[in-house]
Design an enzyme around this catalytic site. Structure first.
Site, short mmCIF file in Angstrom:
data_model
loop_
_atom_site.label_atom_id
_atom_site.label_comp_id
_atom_site.label_asym_id
_atom_site.label_seq_id
_atom_site.Cartn_x
_atom_site.Cartn_y
_atom_site.Cartn_z
N LYS A 40 0.84 -1.20 0.00
CA LYS A 40 0.00 0.00 0.00
C LYS A 40 0.88 1.25 0.00
O LYS A 40 2.09 1.18 0.25
CB LYS A 40 -0.95 -0.02 1.20
CG LYS A 40 -0.28 -0.01 2.56
CD LYS A 40 -1.27 -0.42 3.64
CE LYS A 40 -0.61 -0.60 4.97
NZ LYS A 40 -0.80 0.45 5.92
N ARG A 140 -10.03 0.05 15.37
CA ARG A 140 -10.08 0.74 14.07
C ARG A 140 -11.28 0.25 13.27
O ARG A 140 -12.26 0.98 13.13
CB ARG A 140 -8.75 0.51 13.35
CG ARG A 140 -8.51 1.40 12.18
CD ARG A 140 -7.07 1.42 11.72
NE ARG A 140 -6.54 0.14 11.31
CZ ARG A 140 -5.31 -0.05 10.83
NH1 ARG A 140 -4.49 0.99 10.72
NH2 ARG A 140 -4.88 -1.24 10.47
N HIS A 171 -5.70 -7.39 13.56
CA HIS A 171 -4.47 -6.61 13.49
C HIS A 171 -4.09 -6.21 14.91
O HIS A 171 -4.92 -5.71 15.66
CB HIS A 171 -4.74 -5.36 12.63
CG HIS A 171 -3.50 -4.61 12.27
ND1 HIS A 171 -2.41 -5.19 11.68
CD2 HIS A 171 -3.19 -3.29 12.40
CE1 HIS A 171 -1.48 -4.27 11.45
NE2 HIS A 171 -1.93 -3.11 11.89
N ARG A 224 0.91 -10.89 6.70
CA ARG A 224 0.82 -9.64 5.92
C ARG A 224 2.10 -8.87 6.21
O ARG A 224 2.21 -8.16 7.19
CB ARG A 224 -0.42 -8.84 6.35
CG ARG A 224 -1.72 -9.65 6.34
CD ARG A 224 -2.91 -8.80 6.74
NE ARG A 224 -2.79 -8.16 8.03
CZ ARG A 224 -3.24 -8.67 9.18
NH1 ARG A 224 -3.85 -9.84 9.22
NH2 ARG A 224 -3.09 -7.99 10.31
N TYR A 269 14.87 31.51 4.83
CA TYR A 269 13.71 32.27 5.30
C TYR A 269 13.81 32.55 6.80
O TYR A 269 14.19 31.68 7.58
CB TYR A 269 12.42 31.50 5.03
CG TYR A 269 12.09 31.41 3.56
CD1 TYR A 269 11.74 32.54 2.84
CD2 TYR A 269 12.11 30.17 2.91
CE1 TYR A 269 11.44 32.46 1.49
CE2 TYR A 269 11.79 30.08 1.56
CZ TYR A 269 11.46 31.22 0.85
OH TYR A 269 11.16 31.13 -0.48
N CYS A 315 13.66 24.93 2.75
CA CYS A 315 12.70 25.59 1.87
C CYS A 315 11.85 24.53 1.16
O CYS A 315 12.02 23.34 1.36
CB CYS A 315 13.43 26.43 0.83
SG CYS A 315 14.65 27.57 1.50
N ASP A 317 11.95 23.69 -1.95
CA ASP A 317 12.67 22.94 -2.99
C ASP A 317 14.18 22.89 -2.76
O ASP A 317 14.89 22.27 -3.56
CB ASP A 317 12.45 23.61 -4.36
CG ASP A 317 11.05 24.12 -4.50
OD1 ASP A 317 10.14 23.28 -4.52
OD2 ASP A 317 10.85 25.36 -4.53
#
Ligand code: PLP
Length: 373
Positions: A40, A140, A171, A224, A269, A315, A317
C-alpha cells in the site's frame, strides 16, 4: 506532480535488498503459511509495482493494499495473485472487486447487505471474496463480538452465490512493543472470536511484520508482511531484529551551489541562521515539497561522506548545509543511506522529527524519481 528527472535528486531502491528481506521471512514461515507483501501507499514510498515484482520473485504469493485503486494498479500491471484490500471499500464497488478477483475486508454486516444488492444487480460470474476483519483491540475496524460476527457469517452463508467467505483476520496494535501485556489481551480476544467459528475460511491471519518477526507462533496460515520487507525494523530500535534487515531505500542528491559566508551573513527564510565566522555553505536541491521535512533544520546530510548540518530553514525545494571546506558543484550528497563509513537511516530522520520511519518513507513525494538497482 511532475517527476523531477532533470534534477540530481533521487530515491534509489535496492531490489536485491527487498528480495533478501522477503525471502528470509518466507524461509522462516512454517507449514502452509503464505506471505502477502503489503504494498500500500506506493509500496511504502518504494514503488508498488517494483516492490510487488521483487516480492513475487522472493516467494510472496499475494499482496495487501489499503484502497481499491492500489489493487487495480497491480491488476493493470499484470499481477494475477490474490490481493487483499485492508481498508473498508465502497459497497458499490463490490461488482468491480468481484470481477477483478480482489478480496475485500469487511468490518460490519450492513456492508455485506449493501454489497450483496450491488452484486445481485451486476450479475457477475465471480463471487466477491471477503475477509472478515475482527477488532480485537486495535479499535479501528472490524467485528468485536461473537454475536455480530455470527450475523456476518450467517449472511454470507445464505448469499454464497454472491459472496465467498475467503478469510478472517485481526491486526495487533502493540506487536512491536517489548511489553506484551496488551498483545496477549488481543490474542485472547482473537482466540475467543475465532473459536466461535463453525468452519475456518481459506485464510486465517493476524501477523504484520512485528507479529511474524517476534510472535511467529501466532502466524496461522498467512502473514501480511510490510515494513520489514523494506528492511526497516518495525519497532524502530526497541526490539532487536531476529535476522539482519537491509534497508532498500536511499536518497541522494548533489550540491548545486557553493559559497563562502562572512560573519554576520544569514541563511534562508526568517534569517534564523547567521554565520559567526567565515564558512562554506552548499545548497542541495530538495525541500519539503519532496517530503524532506521542514522540521529537519539542524539535522544533517552527508557531503562526500561527512556529516554536514542543515542550516537555516528547509525551503520548499532547496536546503543549505554548512561545509567543512569548499566543494565543487556536483559533489554527492546522501540524505538517506551510506557514503563510506557514515550512514543516515530513515530511523535517524524519524527520531529527529519525532515520528516513525514509516511516515518518512511514505512521505517522499512523486516529484522524486525512483531509480531501481
Ligand atoms: N496488516 C494491516 C491490517 C495493516 O494495516 C498493516 C500496515 O499498516 C500491515 C498488515 C503491515 O504492517 P507492517 O508494515 O508493520 O508489517
Amino acid at each position: 506532480m511532475v517527476v523531477g528527472v532533470h534534477r540530481p535528486t533521487q530515491l534509489v531502491i535496492d531490489r536485491q535488498a527487498l528480495r533478501e528481506n522477503i525471502c528470509a521471512e518466507v524461509n522462516r514461515l512454517e507449514g502452509d503459511c503464505e506471505l502477502f507483501m503489503v504494498v500500500k501507499a506506493n509500496g511504502y514510498g518504494h514503488g508498488a509495482i517494483q516492490v510487488a515484482q521483487a516480492a513475487k520473485d522472493a516467494g510472496a504469493s499475494g499482496f495487501c493494499v489499503a484502497i481499491l485503486d492500489e489493487a487495480l494498479e497491480l491488476r493493470a500491471a499484470g499481477f494475477n495473485e490474490p490481493i487483499l484490500i485492508l481498508g473498508v471499500t465502497e459497497p458499490a464497488d463490490a461488482p468491480l472487486m468481484a470481477r477483478e478477483k480482489i478480496s475485500a475486508t469487511v468490518a460490519a454486516t450492513d456492508w455485506l447487505i449493501d454489497a450483496d444488492r450491488y452484486l445481485a444487480l451486476a450479475k457477475e460470474d465471480q463471487p466477491l471474496r471477503v475477509h472478515l476483519g475482527l477488532d480485537t483491540g486495535m479499535g479501528r475496524i472490524g467485528f468485536r463480538t461473537p454475536a455480530t460476527l455470527k450475523t456476518g457469517i450467517d449472511f454470507m452463508g445464505s448469499n454464497a452465490d454472491h459472496i465467498l467467505f475467503e478469510g478472517i483476520f485481526t491486526h495487533f496494535s502493540t506487536a512491536d512493543d517489548p511489553d506484551d501485556a496488551y498483545f496477549k489481551k488481543q490474542v485472547a480476544n482473537w482466540q475467543k472470536l475465532v473459536g466461535s467459528l463453525k468452519k475456518r475460511p481459506r485464510y486465517v491471519h493476524v501477523s504484520n511484520s512485528a507479529t511474524s518477526l517476534w510472535h511467529a507462533a501466532c502466524n496461522d496460515n498467512l502473514v501480511r508482511f510490510g515494513v520489514a520487507g523494506y528492511g526497516l525494523n518495525p519497532s524502530g530500535t526497541a526490539i532487536a531484529e531476529p535476522y539482519p534487515l537491509q534497508p532498500a531505500m536511499s536518497l541522494t542528491s548533489q550540491l548545486v551551489h557553493c559559497k563562502e559566508l562572512q560573519p554576520g551573513d544569514s541563511v534562508s527564510y526568517g534569517a534564523t541562521y547567521t554565520a559567526q565566522q567565515a564558512e562554506w555553505v552548499g545548497t542541495v536541491p530538495i525541500g519539503y515539497a519532496d517530503g524532506y521535512e521542514r522540521r529537519l533544520q539542524g539535522f544533517h546530510v552527508l557531503v562526500d561522506g561527512q556529516a554536514c548540518e542543515i542550516i537555516g530553514r528547509v525551503c520548499m525545494d532547496q536546503l543549505m548545509v554548512r561545509l567543512p571546506k569548499e566543494y565543487h558543484r556536483g559533489t554527492k550528497v546522501t540524505l538517506v543511506g551510506r557514503d563510506g563509513a557514515a550512514a543516515i537511516s530513515l530511523q535517524d530522520i524519524a527520531d529527529y522529527c519525532g515520528t516513525i520511519h514509516y511516515e518518512i518513507a511514505c512521505g517522499f513525494t512523486s516529484r522524486l524519481p525512483r531509480y531501481y538497482l
